[in-house]
Design an enzyme around this catalytic site. Sequence first.
Site, PDB file in Angstrom:
ATOM      1  N   CYS A 270       9.283  -5.686  14.944  1.00 45.72           N
ATOM      2  CA  CYS A 270       8.971  -4.678  15.955  1.00 45.72           C
ATOM      3  C   CYS A 270       7.608  -5.039  16.547  1.00 45.72           C
ATOM      4  O   CYS A 270       6.653  -5.284  15.815  1.00 45.72           O
ATOM      5  CB  CYS A 270       8.953  -3.284  15.335  1.00 45.72           C
ATOM      6  SG  CYS A 270      10.526  -2.868  14.540  1.00 45.72           S
TER       7      CYS A 270
ATOM      8  N   CYS B 198       8.061  -7.614   5.951  1.00 44.92           N
ATOM      9  CA  CYS B 198       9.252  -7.065   6.618  1.00 44.92           C
ATOM     10  C   CYS B 198       9.940  -8.184   7.377  1.00 44.92           C
ATOM     11  O   CYS B 198       9.293  -9.124   7.828  1.00 44.92           O
ATOM     12  CB  CYS B 198       8.818  -5.965   7.590  1.00 44.92           C
ATOM     13  SG  CYS B 198      10.166  -4.933   8.194  1.00 44.92           S
TER      14      CYS B 198
ATOM     15  N   CYS C 287       3.429   8.428   1.396  1.00 45.17           N
ATOM     16  CA  CYS C 287       4.124   7.434   2.202  1.00 45.17           C
ATOM     17  C   CYS C 287       4.269   6.170   1.360  1.00 45.17           C
ATOM     18  O   CYS C 287       3.269   5.567   0.973  1.00 45.17           O
ATOM     19  CB  CYS C 287       3.298   7.169   3.464  1.00 45.17           C
ATOM     20  SG  CYS C 287       3.998   5.925   4.536  1.00 45.17           S
TER      21      CYS C 287
ATOM     22  N   CYS D  79       0.176   4.301  10.289  1.00 44.69           N
ATOM     23  CA  CYS D  79       1.465   3.626  10.384  1.00 44.69           C
ATOM     24  C   CYS D  79       1.314   2.178  10.822  1.00 44.69           C
ATOM     25  O   CYS D  79       0.615   1.892  11.776  1.00 44.69           O
ATOM     26  CB  CYS D  79       2.345   4.277  11.441  1.00 44.69           C
ATOM     27  SG  CYS D  79       2.408   6.037  11.361  1.00 44.69           S
TER      28      CYS D  79
ATOM     29  N   GLU E 161       0.827  -1.189   0.000  1.00 46.65           N
ATOM     30  CA  GLU E 161       0.000   0.000   0.000  1.00 46.65           C
ATOM     31  C   GLU E 161       0.859   1.236   0.000  1.00 46.65           C
ATOM     32  O   GLU E 161       1.977   1.231   0.491  1.00 46.65           O
ATOM     33  CB  GLU E 161      -0.911  -0.004   1.229  1.00 46.65           C
ATOM     34  CG  GLU E 161      -1.991  -1.040   1.061  1.00 46.65           C
ATOM     35  CD  GLU E 161      -2.961  -1.072   2.221  1.00 46.65           C
ATOM     36  OE1 GLU E 161      -4.041  -1.627   2.047  1.00 46.65           O
ATOM     37  OE2 GLU E 161      -2.637  -0.533   3.286  1.00 46.65           O
TER      38      GLU E 161
ATOM     39  N   CYS F 258       4.297  -3.085  15.666  1.00 46.76           N
ATOM     40  CA  CYS F 258       4.022  -2.817  14.250  1.00 46.76           C
ATOM     41  C   CYS F 258       3.320  -4.002  13.615  1.00 46.76           C
ATOM     42  O   CYS F 258       3.767  -5.141  13.759  1.00 46.76           O
ATOM     43  CB  CYS F 258       5.330  -2.537  13.514  1.00 46.76           C
ATOM     44  SG  CYS F 258       5.105  -2.298  11.737  1.00 46.76           S
TER      45      CYS F 258
HETATM   46  N1  SAH Z   1      11.082   0.111   8.772  1.00 48.06           N
HETATM   47  C1  SAH Z   1      11.108   1.538   8.773  1.00 48.06           C
HETATM   48  C2  SAH Z   1       9.967   2.211   8.033  1.00 48.06           C
HETATM   49  C3  SAH Z   1       8.568   1.660   8.207  1.00 48.06           C
HETATM   50  S1  SAH Z   1       7.639   2.025   9.675  1.00 48.06           S
HETATM   51  C4  SAH Z   1      11.177   2.044  10.196  1.00 48.06           C
HETATM   52  O1  SAH Z   1      11.113   1.250  11.108  1.00 48.06           O
HETATM   53  O2  SAH Z   1      11.347   3.239  10.388  1.00 48.06           O
HETATM   54  C5  SAH Z   1       7.264   3.734   9.678  1.00 48.06           C
HETATM   55  C6  SAH Z   1       7.043   4.286  11.094  1.00 48.06           C
HETATM   56  O3  SAH Z   1       5.783   3.835  11.629  1.00 48.06           O
HETATM   57  C7  SAH Z   1       8.100   3.822  12.064  1.00 48.06           C
HETATM   58  O4  SAH Z   1       8.503   4.866  12.893  1.00 48.06           O
HETATM   59  C8  SAH Z   1       7.351   2.785  12.861  1.00 48.06           C
HETATM   60  O5  SAH Z   1       7.967   2.568  14.091  1.00 48.06           O
HETATM   61  C9  SAH Z   1       5.969   3.380  12.954  1.00 48.06           C
HETATM   62  N2  SAH Z   1       4.906   2.431  13.331  1.00 48.06           N
HETATM   63  C10 SAH Z   1       4.790   1.143  12.983  1.00 48.06           C
HETATM   64  N3  SAH Z   1       3.667   0.589  13.502  1.00 48.06           N
HETATM   65  C11 SAH Z   1       3.046   1.558  14.202  1.00 48.06           C
HETATM   66  C12 SAH Z   1       1.832   1.609  14.954  1.00 48.06           C
HETATM   67  N4  SAH Z   1       1.044   0.554  15.087  1.00 48.06           N
HETATM   68  N5  SAH Z   1       1.519   2.788  15.523  1.00 48.06           N
HETATM   69  C13 SAH Z   1       2.303   3.876  15.374  1.00 48.06           C
HETATM   70  N6  SAH Z   1       3.452   3.891  14.668  1.00 48.06           N
HETATM   71  C14 SAH Z   1       3.824   2.745  14.104  1.00 48.06           C
END
Ligand code: SAH
Length: 373
Positions: A123, A119, A112, A353, A98, A126
């Site tokens: 994390c 991935c 974005c 995000c 997406e 996420c």
């Molecule tokens: N892998 C890269 C880019 C993708 S994530 C990274 O880690 O930066 C983009 C942003 O969204 C990152 O800061 C990530 O930590 C955040 N993110 C992921 N899941 C989220 C969630 N459920 N709520 C808020 N932020 C989130």
Amino acid sequence: MTAALPSIAGLTKQELAEKLVAVGVEPGKAKMRAEQLWRWIYHYGVTDFAAMTNVAKELRATLAQHYTLARPEIVTEQISNDGTRKWLIRFGPGVEAECVFIPDVGRSGALCVSSQVGCTLTCTFCHTGTQKLVRNLSAAEVVAQVMIARDALGEWPTTDNPLNDGDRRLTNIVFMGMGEPLYNLDNVANAIDVVSDGDGISISRRRITVSTAGVAPKVPELGQRTGAMLAISLHATNDDLRNQLVPLNKKYNLEDLFAAIRQYPSLGNAKRVTFEYVMLKGVNDTLAEARALVKLLANIPAKINLIPFNPWPGAPYECSDWNTIEKFAAVLNKAGYASPIRTPRGRDILAACGQLRSESVKLRASQRAKEEA
Ligand code: SAH
């Protein structure tokens, strides 16, 4: 049925020249011809070789016999009541990602983009982290996300209507969709070369931000190769907690990461590192941690983005209370960090995000389960 012709929209200059040689253009002339095509593909966004009026008729015909300028298939397009738009794009069977356009971010609006489907990082907050890596996206597939957004926003200039730069809504790009861009740096760097080229899409490198979970050895290289802005998904101020939230921290801890950040080229007031910090209730949201964050960022030209956690079904966290987020932000404000809270956008269409593609994956999984039963 004849197989669909390959698209050359999204390719780098080098790749375009190779495609031209492959259909009989003299190698000595390929570079010049590629430049000609470049302007049509990336400045005007044409989808038909016939529109390329300064390209010889025979060459246009040859190109149309072998290639198209088609974009990847758009599976769905959703528009949020706040103007956020989300596209689910199919790059191949089972290869879907997406991308999201968010108005009123950056100079005018930010796109974005995803760099991988799925991935490898896990994390814990996420949702993409719960999905397996399908594959890296190619440079062309990253560029295609920008082209699809430009198509939808009607932002390609025409020869009659040369769109003024100031009228553009898509002015910024953030690599904050699915995937870890620094695990796909070659393709990300090539994609940035294409979209920042002044003869084409022309989005300045200073308006392109690459976000990483902290692949320390690749951080300085990102800056050297792309000149892009750097964002770091920090989320914790000590290794114990960061090991839990961002398991990559066990490989590259805070000390390694900050050493790498300090080597990012040309940091200064005009080029600050963005630190993203997701607000998790009772996990990382005390005022002591806000103060620790200020301390950690001392002497680094920095911006802070506090991201209210976007919950997803089964997530082991909750978003911090608004009151807590504001108090946390006040500590940062006092230390000189302006407006650090990022307002959630596009929540009604799950454009937030870490939620990208999750619905489609779930749907497919439930379909599979049905079929198996
Ligand atoms: N892998 C890269 C880019 C993708 S994530 C990274 O880690 O930066 C983009 C942003 O969204 C990152 O800061 C990530 O930590 C955040 N993110 C992921 N899941 C989220 C969630 N459920 N709520 C808020 N932020 C989130």
